[in-house]
Design a protein around this motif. Structure first.
Motif, PDB file in Angstrom:
ATOM      1  N   SER A   1       0.807  -1.229   0.000  1.00  0.00           N
ATOM      2  CA  SER A   1       0.000   0.000   0.000  1.00  0.00           C
ATOM      3  C   SER A   1       0.835   1.272   0.000  1.00  0.00           C
ATOM      4  O   SER A   1       0.356   2.341  -0.371  1.00  0.00           O
ATOM      5  N   GLY A   2       2.078   1.173   0.444  1.00  0.00           N
ATOM      6  CA  GLY A   2       2.928   2.350   0.519  1.00  0.00           C
ATOM      7  C   GLY A   2       2.975   2.955   1.897  1.00  0.00           C
ATOM      8  O   GLY A   2       4.060   3.294   2.391  1.00  0.00           O
ATOM      9  N   ASN A   3       1.818   3.082   2.571  1.00  0.00           N
ATOM     10  CA  ASN A   3       1.836   3.738   3.889  1.00  0.00           C
ATOM     11  C   ASN A   3       0.772   3.211   4.851  1.00  0.00           C
ATOM     12  O   ASN A   3       0.513   3.827   5.878  1.00  0.00           O
ATOM     13  N   ILE A   4       0.148   2.098   4.518  1.00  0.00           N
ATOM     14  CA  ILE A   4      -0.926   1.579   5.374  1.00  0.00           C
ATOM     15  C   ILE A   4      -0.493   0.268   6.027  1.00  0.00           C
ATOM     16  O   ILE A   4      -0.083  -0.668   5.342  1.00  0.00           O
ATOM     17  N   THR A   5      -0.569   0.240   7.352  1.00  0.00           N
ATOM     18  CA  THR A   5      -0.302  -0.989   8.091  1.00  0.00           C
ATOM     19  C   THR A   5      -1.627  -1.511   8.617  1.00  0.00           C
ATOM     20  O   THR A   5      -2.325  -0.813   9.360  1.00  0.00           O
ATOM     21  N   ILE A   6      -1.999  -2.718   8.219  1.00  0.00           N
ATOM     22  CA  ILE A   6      -3.280  -3.257   8.677  1.00  0.00           C
ATOM     23  C   ILE A   6      -3.194  -3.636  10.151  1.00  0.00           C
ATOM     24  O   ILE A   6      -2.118  -3.852  10.694  1.00  0.00           O
ATOM     25  N   SER A   7      -4.341  -3.710  10.791  1.00  0.00           N
ATOM     26  CA  SER A   7      -4.396  -4.044  12.213  1.00  0.00           C
ATOM     27  C   SER A   7      -4.053  -5.514  12.436  1.00  0.00           C
ATOM     28  O   SER A   7      -4.085  -6.327  11.509  1.00  0.00           O
ATOM     29  N   SER A   8      -3.779  -5.863  13.678  1.00  0.00           N
ATOM     30  CA  SER A   8      -3.468  -7.252  14.019  1.00  0.00           C
ATOM     31  C   SER A   8      -4.664  -8.163  13.752  1.00  0.00           C
ATOM     32  O   SER A   8      -4.507  -9.307  13.332  1.00  0.00           O
ATOM     33  N   SER A   9      -5.886  -7.651  13.996  1.00  0.00           N
ATOM     34  CA  SER A   9      -7.076  -8.475  13.758  1.00  0.00           C
ATOM     35  C   SER A   9      -7.266  -8.757  12.267  1.00  0.00           C
ATOM     36  O   SER A   9      -7.635  -9.874  11.877  1.00  0.00           O
ATOM     37  N   LEU A  10      -6.986  -7.751  11.425  1.00  0.00           N
ATOM     38  CA  LEU A  10      -7.076  -7.975   9.983  1.00  0.00           C
ATOM     39  C   LEU A  10      -5.960  -8.904   9.511  1.00  0.00           C
ATOM     40  O   LEU A  10      -6.179  -9.761   8.646  1.00  0.00           O
ATOM     41  N   ALA A  11      -4.766  -8.734  10.087  1.00  0.00           N
ATOM     42  CA  ALA A  11      -3.649  -9.619   9.733  1.00  0.00           C
ATOM     43  C   ALA A  11      -3.992 -11.069  10.081  1.00  0.00           C
ATOM     44  O   ALA A  11      -3.643 -12.001   9.344  1.00  0.00           O
ATOM     45  N   ARG A  12      -4.698 -11.255  11.194  1.00  0.00           N
ATOM     46  CA  ARG A  12      -5.116 -12.608  11.586  1.00  0.00           C
ATOM     47  C   ARG A  12      -6.076 -13.196  10.564  1.00  0.00           C
ATOM     48  O   ARG A  12      -5.978 -14.368  10.197  1.00  0.00           O
ATOM     49  N   GLU A  13      -7.039 -12.380  10.082  1.00  0.00           N
ATOM     50  CA  GLU A  13      -7.990 -12.860   9.074  1.00  0.00           C
ATOM     51  C   GLU A  13      -7.277 -13.259   7.791  1.00  0.00           C
ATOM     52  O   GLU A  13      -7.630 -14.241   7.141  1.00  0.00           O
ATOM     53  N   VAL A  14      -6.241 -12.478   7.436  1.00  0.00           N
ATOM     54  CA  VAL A  14      -5.440 -12.816   6.250  1.00  0.00           C
ATOM     55  C   VAL A  14      -4.717 -14.139   6.479  1.00  0.00           C
ATOM     56  O   VAL A  14      -4.704 -15.024   5.610  1.00  0.00           O
ATOM     57  N   ALA A  15      -4.105 -14.295   7.650  1.00  0.00           N
ATOM     58  CA  ALA A  15      -3.350 -15.511   7.961  1.00  0.00           C
ATOM     59  C   ALA A  15      -4.241 -16.747   7.966  1.00  0.00           C
ATOM     60  O   ALA A  15      -3.816 -17.835   7.577  1.00  0.00           O
ATOM     61  N   LEU A  16      -5.489 -16.580   8.394  1.00  0.00           N
ATOM     62  CA  LEU A  16      -6.417 -17.710   8.448  1.00  0.00           C
ATOM     63  C   LEU A  16      -7.030 -18.022   7.085  1.00  0.00           C
ATOM     64  O   LEU A  16      -7.774 -18.995   6.940  1.00  0.00           O
ATOM     65  N   GLY A  17      -6.725 -17.172   6.094  1.00  0.00           N
ATOM     66  CA  GLY A  17      -7.245 -17.417   4.750  1.00  0.00           C
ATOM     67  C   GLY A  17      -8.666 -16.941   4.550  1.00  0.00           C
ATOM     68  O   GLY A  17      -9.350 -17.374   3.619  1.00  0.00           O
ATOM     69  N   ASN A  18      -9.137 -16.036   5.406  1.00  0.00           N
ATOM     70  CA  ASN A  18     -10.505 -15.529   5.278  1.00  0.00           C
ATOM     71  C   ASN A  18     -10.609 -14.319   4.358  1.00  0.00           C
ATOM     72  O   ASN A  18     -11.708 -13.925   3.976  1.00  0.00           O
ATOM     73  N   MET A  19      -9.476 -13.717   4.037  1.00  0.00           N
ATOM     74  CA  MET A  19      -9.457 -12.600   3.091  1.00  0.00           C
ATOM     75  C   MET A  19      -8.060 -12.451   2.526  1.00  0.00           C
ATOM     76  O   MET A  19      -7.092 -12.982   3.093  1.00  0.00           O
ATOM     77  N   THR A  20      -7.962 -11.738   1.425  1.00  0.00           N
ATOM     78  CA  THR A  20      -6.638 -11.467   0.855  1.00  0.00           C
ATOM     79  C   THR A  20      -6.043 -10.251   1.560  1.00  0.00           C
ATOM     80  O   THR A  20      -6.756  -9.468   2.213  1.00  0.00           O
ATOM     81  N   ILE A  21      -4.744 -10.078   1.406  1.00  0.00           N
ATOM     82  CA  ILE A  21      -4.096  -8.927   2.017  1.00  0.00           C
ATOM     83  C   ILE A  21      -4.584  -7.630   1.384  1.00  0.00           C
ATOM     84  O   ILE A  21      -4.711  -6.592   2.051  1.00  0.00           O
ATOM     85  N   GLU A  22      -4.926  -7.694   0.076  1.00  0.00           N
ATOM     86  CA  GLU A  22      -5.463  -6.500  -0.592  1.00  0.00           C
ATOM     87  C   GLU A  22      -6.817  -6.102  -0.005  1.00  0.00           C
ATOM     88  O   GLU A  22      -7.102  -4.914   0.188  1.00  0.00           O
ATOM     89  N   GLU A  23      -7.645  -7.094   0.309  1.00  0.00           N
ATOM     90  CA  GLU A  23      -8.943  -6.807   0.932  1.00  0.00           C
ATOM     91  C   GLU A  23      -8.751  -6.214   2.320  1.00  0.00           C
ATOM     92  O   GLU A  23      -9.486  -5.308   2.732  1.00  0.00           O
ATOM     93  N   ALA A  24      -7.779  -6.713   3.041  1.00  0.00           N
ATOM     94  CA  ALA A  24      -7.497  -6.189   4.384  1.00  0.00           C
ATOM     95  C   ALA A  24      -7.048  -4.734   4.308  1.00  0.00           C
ATOM     96  O   ALA A  24      -7.439  -3.901   5.152  1.00  0.00           O
ATOM     97  N   ILE A  25      -6.232  -4.410   3.307  1.00  0.00           N
ATOM     98  CA  ILE A  25      -5.778  -3.020   3.133  1.00  0.00           C
ATOM     99  C   ILE A  25      -6.967  -2.113   2.848  1.00  0.00           C
ATOM    100  O   ILE A  25      -7.067  -0.999   3.398  1.00  0.00           O
ATOM    101  N   GLU A  26      -7.890  -2.573   1.998  1.00  0.00           N
ATOM    102  CA  GLU A  26      -9.079  -1.777   1.691  1.00  0.00           C
ATOM    103  C   GLU A  26      -9.926  -1.541   2.938  1.00  0.00           C
ATOM    104  O   GLU A  26     -10.455  -0.444   3.146  1.00  0.00           O
ATOM    105  N   ARG A  27     -10.059  -2.555   3.766  1.00  0.00           N
ATOM    106  CA  ARG A  27     -10.822  -2.389   5.014  1.00  0.00           C
ATOM    107  C   ARG A  27     -10.148  -1.392   5.948  1.00  0.00           C
ATOM    108  O   ARG A  27     -10.811  -0.591   6.603  1.00  0.00           O
ATOM    109  N   GLN A  28      -8.808  -1.463   5.998  1.00  0.00           N
ATOM    110  CA  GLN A  28      -8.067  -0.528   6.852  1.00  0.00           C
ATOM    111  C   GLN A  28      -8.247   0.897   6.347  1.00  0.00           C
ATOM    112  O   GLN A  28      -8.394   1.847   7.135  1.00  0.00           O
ATOM    113  N   LYS A  29      -8.252   1.067   5.028  1.00  0.00           N
ATOM    114  CA  LYS A  29      -8.454   2.398   4.431  1.00  0.00           C
ATOM    115  C   LYS A  29      -9.813   2.941   4.829  1.00  0.00           C
ATOM    116  O   LYS A  29      -9.947   4.116   5.222  1.00  0.00           O
TER     117      LYS A  29
END
Length: 255
Positions: free
Chosen positions: A221-249
């Motif tokens: 993303s260049g400047n966005i760090t997703i939250s730990s809860s979103l990172a967990r969802e990515v790690a569990l395979g419930n969303m892509t990292i791109e989707e997590a970045i969009e949610r953080q935005k």
């Protein structure tokens, strides 16, 4: 049309027609003894009719497996004894089709959940076995979940140890070459068979995994760090990292 169905056997006729329609193959329906049109390349028939049928390419439909031989004939492929579709998990998974230890196709998926390519290949190679590398766990999970949603979670795949399958690649402009070569190597290796359900028994991610995902979100993303809860969802395979970045935005915008 390219294909003619010639049979008096009602059971065979409906089985063949169903398979041809599923593959989008046009066909003529003929009775034994009727003239075969000039544009027909292959005839599908029953065992009894085949004995008296004079045609260079005739395929006896004993069961639904006839479609594999028919597709091979229509596409100019030989009939393979063993076919596998191999996936190298990643942001853009590499895919290979290995038939009798030969590479016959290579591809890249657009993203880990875009399994249309795999379904298309299964259509072309109905008896193919799916192999998938054991690495890149969160991407592998995304792909397996997408496959399970379509094929069913009891569908069986082969998990392959992909250690040392990714080669060192010199100067080249070919995108994803490493992923494709890794997929070829995965296809050539043996592995252990599991149901998709068994492979989706995902464990809780470690702190190190979460930190890696958060760092990767900054890189993408260049400047966005997703939250730990979103990172967990990515790690569990419930969303892509791109989707997590969009949610953080979106979460930032609401503040």
């Amino acid at each position: 049309m390219r294909v003619a169905v010639i049979t008096d056997d009602v059971r065979v006729y409906y089985m063949v027609v169903k398979a041809l329609k599923a593959q989008g193959i046009g066909f003529y329906s003929l009775r034994p003894g009727e003239k075969i049109p000039f544009d027909v390349e292959a005839v599908v028939t029953d065992e009894r009719t085949a004995r008296n049928l004079d045609f260079p390419v005739k395929i006896v439909a004993l069961d639904e497996g006839f479609i594999d031989e028919l597709l091979a004939r229509l596409e100019g492929r030989e009939r393979f004894k063993r076919v596998c579709i191999a996936i190298d998990p990643g942001e853009r998974p590499g895919v290979s089709v290995i038939a009798d230890n030969r590479v016959v196709e290579v591809h890249r998926m657009r993203n880990p959940r875009d399994v249309d390519l795999i379904l298309e290949l299964l259509g072309r190679y109905p008896s193919a076995l799916i192999k998938i590398g054991h690495g890149a766990k969160r991407y592998r999970t995304l792909t397996l979940k997408a496959l399970g949603a379509v094929l069913g979670y009891d569908y069986r795949v082969v998990l392959v140890n992909e250690a040392r399958t990714s080669p060192k690649v010199g100067n080249t402009d070919a995108p994803g070459l490493r992923d494709i070569v890794a997929a070829i190597n995965i296809g050539l290796r043996e592995g252990r068979e599991y149901s998709i359900r068994e492979l989706l028994n995902v464990k809780e991610p470690t702190k190190r995994e979460l930190e890696y995902i958060k760092r990767r979100s900054r890189e993408l993303s260049g400047n966005i760090t997703i939250s730990s809860s979103l990172a967990r969802e990515v790690a569990l395979g419930n969303m892509t990292i791109e989707e997590a970045i969009e949610r953080q935005k979106k979460a930032r915008e609401k503040r």
